[in-house]
Design an enzyme around this catalytic site. Structure first.
Site, short mmCIF file in Angstrom:
data_model
loop_
_atom_site.label_atom_id
_atom_site.label_comp_id
_atom_site.label_asym_id
_atom_site.label_seq_id
_atom_site.Cartn_x
_atom_site.Cartn_y
_atom_site.Cartn_z
N LYS A 202 40.10 31.07 40.10
CA LYS A 202 39.63 32.04 41.08
C LYS A 202 39.86 33.44 40.51
O LYS A 202 41.00 33.82 40.20
CB LYS A 202 40.36 31.88 42.40
CG LYS A 202 39.89 32.85 43.48
CD LYS A 202 40.64 32.61 44.79
CE LYS A 202 40.18 33.57 45.88
NZ LYS A 202 40.92 33.35 47.15
N LYS A 262 35.55 30.07 41.26
CA LYS A 262 35.13 31.06 42.26
C LYS A 262 35.28 32.46 41.67
O LYS A 262 36.34 32.77 41.11
CB LYS A 262 35.98 30.93 43.52
CG LYS A 262 35.57 31.86 44.66
CD LYS A 262 36.48 31.66 45.87
CE LYS A 262 36.05 32.59 47.01
NZ LYS A 262 36.94 32.47 48.19
#
Length: 338
Positions: A202, A262
């Site tokens: 992420k 992400k």
């Protein structure tokens, strides 16, 4: 795999395989279906539906509306829904205490959605940022996000979600070691079938802005000593690629069943590297900023919105994703099922 050399033109005319719809479908290398989609959804503590200004077409749903959405997902062939909470600022505190509330909006939504459509998987975010007044994903002490103290809070949150019936826990906090501790806690309490999809890679991205509007986390601190103004000490540097592989390797070793990258489209190179390195079920999150850009451009007549939605989702499959978390899930599923 050995690749045959191409004969020179005109013996090779690659356009032969593109000349008709049936040939294009016959040789298509990746296929997108509703079964590849996880519907990203925000639930709130009030009644009805509340539009999100920065994400046209997205609404915060009440618990009752979320249950209806689960039924819709089942009808559309969408296998799972990822839910995120909107919490009134007056109910938040610095510690994010409501994250572990067994009667909180997430627990109530999980139970209602599983009652309404038990065949649909429910995924819950494990992180403190929707519940904290400062908007960070962890415990804040003297201007620092404290890793191990945060993990203690995340375990409490994860167990509450598992007890409510959550199928997939998705830790998104990026604390070191949290997957192993959460997995051990689940096993100790008998939740051996609860899946973990780790936000393994992420990034500290500029594409999250509309999501913060959607969940009401607002802006981070001003960057002073007491409240950092960004999440760069725990989310990954967008310039790094090898680091993502180390993060993924650690989370797999600690017990993650699936891993996630992400944001999505700006990081398809990371997706590809992870798939090739680990042969692990790998997902990507088409985040709020990606959604908002496509919708805004379509509303201005600059792009064909429907084609752009399916093209962008198809890119995830082409890169090797097992599936994609997206706010476009119901719209895309309807188009794919047409």
């Amino acid at each position: 795999m050995t690749k045959a050399p191409l004969a020179p033109y005109p013996a090779t005319r690659l356009r032969r395989l593109r000349q008709a719809d049936w040939t294009r479908r016959l040789v298509r290398e990746s296929v997108l279906t509703p079964a590849d989609l996880i519907w990203s959804m925000v639930v709130h503590e009030g009644e009805g539906r509340v539009p999100v200004a920065s994400m046209p077409g997205v609404e915060r749903l009440s618990v009752a509306e979320a249950a209806k959405a689960a039924v819709e997902a089942r009808a559309l062939g969408i296998p799972a829904i990822a839910i995120f909470p909107h919490i009134d600022m007056a109910r938040k505190d610095a510690a994010g205490s409501l994250a572990a509330d067994p009667d909180g909006v997430i627990s109530r939504a999980v139970r209602a959605m599983k009652d309404a459509a038990p065949e649909v998987g429910i995924m819950c975010d494990v992180a403190l940022d929707p519940f904290t007044t400062h908007g960070h994903d962890g415990v804040l002490e003297k201007g620092r996000i404290v890793n191990d103290a945060t993990i203690e809070r995340l375990v409490e949150q994860a167990l509450v979600q598992a007890r409510a019936g959550c199928d997939i826990l998705a830790p998104s906090d990026m604390m070191d070691g949290r997957i192993g501790v959460i997995r051990a806690a689940l096993e100790a309490e008998g939740h051996c079938d609860t899946l973990i999809m780790s936000y393994a890679a992420k990034y500290a991205s500029a594409f999250y802005g509309p999501y913060r509007d959607a969940i009401g986390s607002g802006k981070l601190g001003s960057g002073d000593i007491d409240n950092p103004g960004d999440k760069k000490t725990y989310q990954q540097d967008p310039a790094n690629s090898d680091e993502a592989l180390r993060e993924v390797a650690l989370d797999i070793a600690e017990g993650a069943d699936m891993v996630m990258v992400k944001p999505g489209l700006p990081y398809l190179d990371i997706v590809r590297r992870i798939v090739e390195a680990f042969a692990m079920p790998t997902f990507a999150f088409q985040v709020s900023g990606e959604y908002a850009m496509i919708v805004a451009a379509a509303q201005n007549g600059w792009i064909d919105g429907d084609r752009a939605i399916l093209e962008s989702l198809g890119a995830f499959k082409r890169a090797g994703c097992a599936g994609v978390i997206t706010y476009f899930a119901p719209k895309a599923a309807r188009m794919l099922g047409a």
